[in-house]
Design a protein around this motif. Structure first.
Motif, short mmCIF file in Angstrom:
data_model
loop_
_atom_site.label_atom_id
_atom_site.label_comp_id
_atom_site.label_asym_id
_atom_site.label_seq_id
_atom_site.Cartn_x
_atom_site.Cartn_y
_atom_site.Cartn_z
N THR A 114 41.54 40.84 56.40
CA THR A 114 40.81 40.89 57.66
C THR A 114 39.36 40.51 57.40
OG1 THR A 114 40.34 43.24 57.36
CG2 THR A 114 42.28 42.66 58.68
N PRO A 115 38.64 40.00 58.42
CA PRO A 115 37.23 39.63 58.23
C PRO A 115 36.39 40.84 57.84
CG PRO A 115 38.11 38.64 60.23
CD PRO A 115 39.14 39.62 59.77
N VAL A 116 35.43 40.62 56.93
CA VAL A 116 34.54 41.70 56.51
C VAL A 116 33.41 41.87 57.52
CG1 VAL A 116 35.03 41.50 54.06
CG2 VAL A 116 33.28 40.06 55.07
N VAL A 165 30.01 35.37 47.12
CA VAL A 165 29.89 36.35 48.19
C VAL A 165 30.72 35.88 49.39
CG1 VAL A 165 28.33 37.50 49.82
CG2 VAL A 165 27.58 37.07 47.47
N ILE A 166 31.51 36.79 49.96
CA ILE A 166 32.21 36.51 51.21
C ILE A 166 31.27 36.92 52.34
CG2 ILE A 166 34.23 37.03 52.65
CD1 ILE A 166 35.75 37.68 50.10
N PRO A 167 30.84 35.98 53.18
CA PRO A 167 29.87 36.33 54.24
C PRO A 167 30.50 37.20 55.32
CG PRO A 167 30.60 34.07 54.49
CD PRO A 167 31.18 34.55 53.19
N ALA A 168 29.67 37.97 56.01
CA ALA A 168 30.15 38.80 57.11
C ALA A 168 30.94 37.96 58.10
CB ALA A 168 28.96 39.48 57.81
N GLN A 190 36.83 35.75 55.38
CA GLN A 190 37.95 36.30 54.60
C GLN A 190 38.16 35.53 53.30
OE1 GLN A 190 40.46 36.21 58.51
NE2 GLN A 190 41.62 37.47 57.09
N VAL A 191 37.44 34.43 53.11
CA VAL A 191 37.67 33.58 51.94
C VAL A 191 36.43 33.54 51.05
CG1 VAL A 191 39.30 32.15 53.21
CG2 VAL A 191 36.91 31.44 53.08
N ALA A 192 36.67 33.29 49.76
CA ALA A 192 35.59 33.16 48.78
C ALA A 192 35.52 31.70 48.34
CB ALA A 192 35.85 34.06 47.57
N THR A 193 34.32 31.17 48.27
CA THR A 193 34.10 29.80 47.80
C THR A 193 33.67 29.86 46.33
OG1 THR A 193 33.49 29.04 50.00
CG2 THR A 193 32.84 27.66 48.14
N LEU A 194 34.48 29.26 45.47
CA LEU A 194 34.24 29.32 44.02
C LEU A 194 33.82 27.95 43.50
CD1 LEU A 194 37.51 31.20 42.92
CD2 LEU A 194 35.38 32.21 43.75
N GLY A 240 35.92 44.25 47.25
CA GLY A 240 36.31 45.53 47.84
C GLY A 240 37.49 46.10 47.09
N MET A 241 38.58 46.40 47.80
CA MET A 241 39.80 46.93 47.17
C MET A 241 40.83 45.84 46.92
SD MET A 241 39.30 50.14 46.73
CE MET A 241 40.95 50.76 46.44
N GLU A 242 40.51 44.59 47.24
CA GLU A 242 41.47 43.50 47.08
C GLU A 242 41.28 42.80 45.73
OE1 GLU A 242 43.95 42.77 49.18
OE2 GLU A 242 43.32 44.42 50.45
#
Length: 276
Positions: free
Chosen positions: A84-86, A109-112, A115-119, A136-138
């Motif tokens: 889910t979106p942060v 950083v996943i922006p507010a 749901q995805v991270a850019t690597l 987080g917990m994921e």
């Protein structure tokens, strides 16, 4: 107990009679199963560590897919991490099993609202490395292959400079209907009963084939969602359902199922297989 700032739990396990038992662990919304085998493992089970008095198998983090590159360089890709979106900017920690093969450059950083991270991944020597990402917990694990993939690995996308596969959500089963119309079905979504009315968001890969009518809510005390599915043109669509951190994917087939798909229940006018 999982200590503040930690992600692991230390267990003291007491074993007794010979046999196999499943320990189910739940922390918040996360559920894991640990299989304990006392005595000789049953035929066909091959634990990776065998030593008295215990055999232990620790499962890797859920896969985020594969990145395949021909050699050294840098690749930038987006990896889905959160169900889910942060609500706030969420940092992502990344560990590499072998930084000489692959490592992530810079902070992630996943922006507010995302749901995805850019690597940004730097690759070096040939081989295979595992990037373990925690937000987080994921926890997710991305496999990076530099050079020729080993025999037996068949990535679905092979193209320079990178081939990427992103894992689908866990399956909630199949719904097979002969043509356009509406079907109502119940799909298990939550591992434990909801403590409050829990909304379910549903996305369709092709609304012209299948979509969900109206809002969907799991009532307090329940674990299942009731869906009204509207079908249209013939084909296959995937309904992705998200509720309380859980994600499931329902396959909807309108018309004749493709060759090789064998639903476990066959009866007109609707055939349905719902997997818990």
């Amino acid at each position: 107990m999982v200590s503040a700032g930690s992600q692991t739990a230390t267990l003291t396990i007491t074993t007794g009679t010979t046999g196999t038992a499943l320990l189910t662990l739940q922390a918040g919304t996360e559920v894991r199963g640990l299989t304990v085998i006392v005595g000789t493992p049953p035929a066909g089970s091959v634990p990776p560590i065998i030593a008295p008095p215990a055999a232990v198998m620790v499962l890797p983090a859920p896969s985020a897919g594969q990145l395949i590159v021909p050699g050294s360089g840098q690749q930038t890709l987006s990896v889905p991490l959160l169900p889910t979106p942060v609500t706030v900017d969420t940092p992502v920690t990344v560990r590499s099993s072998d930084p000489t093969i692959a490592r992530v450059v810079g902070a992630v950083v996943i922006p507010a609202g995302g749901q995805v991270a850019t690597l940004t991944i730097t690759t070096g020597t040939r081989g295979i490395a595992f990037l373990t990402m925690t937000a987080g917990m994921e926890v997710r694990q991305l496999t990076v292959i530099v050079g020729t993939p080993p025999a037996g690995s068949v990535p679905p996308i092979v193209a320079p400079p990178a081939g990427v596969i992103v894992q689908a959500a866990p399956s909630a089963g199949q719904l097979i209907v002969p043509g356009s119309g509406r079907q109502t079905l119940i799909v298990p979504l939550l591992p434990t009963p909801a403590t409050t009315d829990t909304p379910v968001t549903v996305r369709s890969s092709d609304p012209a084939i299948a979509s969900v009518v109206g809002s969907v809510v799991i009532p307090v005390g329940s674990q299942v969602a009731t869906l009204t599915v509207a079908t249209g043109t013939q084909g296959i669509a995937f309904l992705t359902m998200t509720a309380g951190g859980q994600v499931r994917e329902l396959t909807v087939i309108v018309g004749t199922p493709p060759a090789g798909s064998v639903p476990p229940i066959v009866a007109p006018p609707v055939r349905i297989d719902v997997t818990k």
